[in-house]
Design a protein around this motif. Structure first.
Motif, PDB file in Angstrom:
ATOM      1  N   ALA A 272       0.827  -1.205   0.000  1.00 29.08           N
ATOM      2  CA  ALA A 272       0.000   0.000   0.000  1.00 29.08           C
ATOM      3  C   ALA A 272       0.865   1.262   0.000  1.00 29.08           C
ATOM      4  CB  ALA A 272      -0.933  -0.010   1.207  1.00 29.08           C
ATOM      5  N   TYR A 273       1.906   1.274   0.822  1.00 28.59           N
ATOM      6  CA  TYR A 273       2.787   2.449   0.865  1.00 28.59           C
ATOM      7  C   TYR A 273       3.566   2.599  -0.439  1.00 28.59           C
ATOM      8  CZ  TYR A 273       2.048   3.802   5.723  1.00 28.59           C
ATOM      9  OH  TYR A 273       1.508   4.262   6.895  1.00 28.59           O
ATOM     10  N   SER A 274       3.954   1.471  -1.033  1.00 27.79           N
ATOM     11  CA  SER A 274       4.671   1.516  -2.300  1.00 27.79           C
ATOM     12  C   SER A 274       3.800   2.115  -3.398  1.00 27.79           C
ATOM     13  CB  SER A 274       5.120   0.106  -2.692  1.00 27.79           C
ATOM     14  OG  SER A 274       5.692   0.099  -3.986  1.00 27.79           O
ATOM     15  N   GLU A 275       2.540   1.674  -3.461  1.00 24.03           N
ATOM     16  CA  GLU A 275       1.616   2.204  -4.463  1.00 24.03           C
ATOM     17  C   GLU A 275       1.320   3.683  -4.211  1.00 24.03           C
ATOM     18  OE1 GLU A 275       0.228   0.516  -7.263  1.00 24.03           O
ATOM     19  OE2 GLU A 275       1.973  -0.682  -6.665  1.00 24.03           O
ATOM     20  N   MET A 276       1.184   4.050  -2.946  1.00 23.43           N
ATOM     21  CA  MET A 276       0.914   5.440  -2.606  1.00 23.43           C
ATOM     22  C   MET A 276       2.054   6.350  -3.053  1.00 23.43           C
ATOM     23  SD  MET A 276       1.813   7.975  -0.309  1.00 23.43           S
ATOM     24  CE  MET A 276       2.850   6.872   0.659  1.00 23.43           C
ATOM     25  N   SER A 277       3.290   5.862  -2.933  1.00 21.80           N
ATOM     26  CA  SER A 277       4.452   6.671  -3.317  1.00 21.80           C
ATOM     27  C   SER A 277       4.390   7.066  -4.784  1.00 21.80           C
ATOM     28  CB  SER A 277       5.744   5.900  -3.032  1.00 21.80           C
ATOM     29  OG  SER A 277       5.918   5.691  -1.653  1.00 21.80           O
ATOM     30  N   LYS A 278       3.834   6.184  -5.613  1.00 22.81           N
ATOM     31  CA  LYS A 278       3.720   6.476  -7.046  1.00 22.81           C
ATOM     32  C   LYS A 278       2.707   7.594  -7.315  1.00 22.81           C
ATOM     33  CE  LYS A 278       4.457   1.563  -8.059  1.00 22.81           C
ATOM     34  NZ  LYS A 278       3.829   0.337  -8.605  1.00 22.81           N
TER      35      LYS A 278
ATOM     36  N   LEU B 280      -3.525   6.561   1.954  1.00 19.68           N
ATOM     37  CA  LEU B 280      -3.371   5.237   1.351  1.00 19.68           C
ATOM     38  C   LEU B 280      -4.633   4.794   0.603  1.00 19.68           C
ATOM     39  CD1 LEU B 280      -1.542   3.300   4.224  1.00 19.68           C
ATOM     40  CD2 LEU B 280      -0.532   4.446   2.258  1.00 19.68           C
ATOM     41  N   GLU B 281      -5.718   5.511   0.828  1.00 16.55           N
ATOM     42  CA  GLU B 281      -7.007   5.073   0.297  1.00 16.55           C
ATOM     43  C   GLU B 281      -7.066   5.081  -1.231  1.00 16.55           C
ATOM     44  OE1 GLU B 281     -11.122   5.864   2.414  1.00 16.55           O
ATOM     45  OE2 GLU B 281     -10.741   7.408   0.928  1.00 16.55           O
ATOM     46  N   LEU B 282      -6.593   6.140  -1.842  1.00 16.67           N
ATOM     47  CA  LEU B 282      -6.687   6.265  -3.305  1.00 16.67           C
ATOM     48  C   LEU B 282      -6.001   5.119  -4.040  1.00 16.67           C
ATOM     49  CD1 LEU B 282      -7.460   7.816  -5.880  1.00 16.67           C
ATOM     50  CD2 LEU B 282      -5.383   9.200  -5.571  1.00 16.67           C
ATOM     51  N   PRO B 283      -4.725   4.826  -3.764  1.00 10.24           N
ATOM     52  CA  PRO B 283      -4.089   3.723  -4.496  1.00 10.24           C
ATOM     53  C   PRO B 283      -4.714   2.364  -4.194  1.00 10.24           C
ATOM     54  CG  PRO B 283      -2.652   4.526  -2.751  1.00 10.24           C
ATOM     55  CD  PRO B 283      -3.758   5.516  -2.882  1.00 10.24           C
ATOM     56  N   VAL B 284      -5.173   2.160  -2.955  1.00 10.31           N
ATOM     57  CA  VAL B 284      -5.767   0.868  -2.612  1.00 10.31           C
ATOM     58  C   VAL B 284      -7.110   0.689  -3.318  1.00 10.31           C
ATOM     59  CG1 VAL B 284      -6.709  -0.522  -0.726  1.00 10.31           C
ATOM     60  CG2 VAL B 284      -4.540   0.680  -0.418  1.00 10.31           C
ATOM     61  N   ILE B 285      -7.923   1.744  -3.353  1.00  6.44           N
ATOM     62  CA  ILE B 285      -9.230   1.638  -4.018  1.00  6.44           C
ATOM     63  C   ILE B 285      -9.060   1.467  -5.532  1.00  6.44           C
ATOM     64  CG2 ILE B 285     -11.305   2.964  -4.629  1.00  6.44           C
ATOM     65  CD1 ILE B 285     -11.429   3.958  -1.783  1.00  6.44           C
ATOM     66  N   ARG B 286      -8.022   2.065  -6.082  1.00  3.18           N
ATOM     67  CA  ARG B 286      -7.781   1.882  -7.523  1.00  3.18           C
ATOM     68  C   ARG B 286      -7.558   0.409  -7.856  1.00  3.18           C
ATOM     69  NH1 ARG B 286      -4.056   6.764 -10.082  1.00  3.18           N
ATOM     70  NH2 ARG B 286      -5.594   8.423  -9.793  1.00  3.18           N
ATOM     71  N   GLU B 287      -6.929  -0.311  -6.947  1.00  2.00           N
ATOM     72  CA  GLU B 287      -6.655  -1.729  -7.171  1.00  2.00           C
ATOM     73  C   GLU B 287      -7.815  -2.606  -6.721  1.00  2.00           C
ATOM     74  OE1 GLU B 287      -4.346  -4.962  -8.476  1.00  2.00           O
ATOM     75  OE2 GLU B 287      -3.998  -2.807  -8.704  1.00  2.00           O
ATOM     76  N   PHE B 288      -8.491  -2.190  -5.665  1.00  3.82           N
ATOM     77  CA  PHE B 288      -9.582  -2.987  -5.083  1.00  3.82           C
ATOM     78  C   PHE B 288     -10.834  -2.112  -4.980  1.00  3.82           C
ATOM     79  CE2 PHE B 288      -5.564  -4.568  -3.236  1.00  3.82           C
ATOM     80  CZ  PHE B 288      -5.587  -5.873  -3.701  1.00  3.82           C
ATOM     81  N   GLN B 289     -11.608  -2.057  -6.047  1.00  3.03           N
ATOM     82  CA  GLN B 289     -12.749  -1.152  -6.114  1.00  3.03           C
ATOM     83  C   GLN B 289     -13.819  -1.457  -5.073  1.00  3.03           C
ATOM     84  OE1 GLN B 289     -14.242  -0.926 -10.128  1.00  3.03           O
ATOM     85  NE2 GLN B 289     -12.263  -0.342 -10.976  1.00  3.03           N
ATOM     86  N   VAL B 290     -13.840  -2.694  -4.579  1.00  7.90           N
ATOM     87  CA  VAL B 290     -14.852  -3.080  -3.602  1.00  7.90           C
ATOM     88  C   VAL B 290     -14.756  -2.210  -2.344  1.00  7.90           C
ATOM     89  CG1 VAL B 290     -13.407  -4.883  -2.549  1.00  7.90           C
ATOM     90  CG2 VAL B 290     -15.887  -5.029  -2.368  1.00  7.90           C
ATOM     91  N   ILE B 291     -13.580  -1.711  -2.030  1.00  3.01           N
ATOM     92  CA  ILE B 291     -13.414  -0.869  -0.843  1.00  3.01           C
ATOM     93  C   ILE B 291     -14.182   0.441  -1.010  1.00  3.01           C
ATOM     94  CG2 ILE B 291     -11.727   0.408   0.551  1.00  3.01           C
ATOM     95  CD1 ILE B 291      -9.732  -1.863  -0.172  1.00  3.01           C
ATOM     96  N   GLY B 292     -14.082   1.039  -2.191  1.00  2.59           N
ATOM     97  CA  GLY B 292     -14.855   2.241  -2.474  1.00  2.59           C
ATOM     98  C   GLY B 292     -16.349   1.972  -2.461  1.00  2.59           C
TER      99      GLY B 292
END
Length: 280
Positions: free
Chosen positions: A175-181, A216-228
């Protein structure tokens, strides 16, 4: 023999301020414990033994790591049988493993009569994980640095929370790695800790909703839309505010009545869901 209850936590906000030279991320977060617990039972023994109903490999179990750390760093000759009963989901963004580690340190400090102070336990906790130090200053605290700088706060109002976890686990490292991008895309805004705590005290849900955020929410939701989708459903069912906790995937909604919360938790099934309260 004695048993300790180890609470889960939520992040009211989590700001990622940048990457440090040591590879960790600099954060600012307001964290609070909630009434969802694991249980740790401690018994005297001549060796370290962990009993648990959780499917966690021993070498990855933070309770085991805590025991080994104390034993090695302080040259303790005693052992312990520690029984871990898990109710907090694993890899959920609720700090279950970190809470277990913190209370394992506290429990062994008591069992082995080590006489360690909280600041010493916090130092050992930081060696086990970034969220561990918080639990020594819980139930509510501001967390800075990589998690090792913790300032406890006081609030007197409880909040009714629905927590919902989809059937997936998320690595904090990923999650932190994706957020860094995505750092250039993240909207930076300063959270006034004092104002946030005042909003919590007054149960000023409008202000709470405006100040809640998780980088961290934006990158995680982009990968896992169910969270949104879970966030949207909680809001549609009457939540005053909703946010992903920590690195996810658990989402929590803040409700102004237990009845609404119970109805929402029931409606969210078959997702894992619970109605809890913040601890004060």
């Amino acid at each position: 023999m004695f048993t300790l209850k180890t609470p889960a936590k939520i992040n009211w906000f989590l700001s990622v301020l940048g990457k440090r030279e040591d590879g960790y991320h600099e954060i600012l977060s307001l964290m609070q414990s909630i009434s969802l617990y694991d249980h740790l039972t401690f018994e005297h023994s001549d060796r370290i033994e962990i009993k648990t109903d959780a499917d966690i490999p021993l070498e990855e179990n933070l309770v085991y790591k805590a025991a080994v750390l104390l034993k090695e760093k302080l040259s303790v000759s005693k052992g312990a049988v520690i029984t871990l009963r898990k109710d907090i989901p694993v890899s959920a963004g609720l700090g279950g493993g970190s809470s277990d580690a913190a209370y394992a340190l506290s429990g062994l400090n008591r069992l082995w009569e080590l006489g360690l102070k909280d600041e010493e336990l916090i130092k050992f906790g930081g060696m086990l994980g970034s969220d561990v130090p918080f639990f020594f200053k819980a139930p509510i605290a501001v967390v800075r640095g990589r998690g090792e700088i913790v300032a406890g706060l006081e609030v007197v109002s409880r909040h009714i929370i629905v927590i919902v976890k989809p059937a997936l686990g998320i690595s904090s490292k990923w999650a932190y790695s994706e957020m860094s991008k995505l750092l250039p895309e993240l909207t930076k805004r300063d959270n006034n800790i004092k104002l946030f705590c005042h909003a919590l005290e007054r149960q000023d849900f409008k202000s709470i909703a405006l100040m809640m955020k998780n980088d961290l929410e934006l990158p995680v939701i982009r990968e896992f839309q169910v969270i949104g989708e879970i966030k949207d459903r909680l809001l549609a069912m009457g939540a005053e505010a909703s946010l992903m906790s920590g690195s996810g995937p658990t989402v929590f909604g803040v409700f102004n009545s237990r009845e609404k919360a119970e109805d929402a938790a029931e409606a969210m099934r078959p997702f894992w869901s619970r109605v809890v309260e913040t601890l004060i």
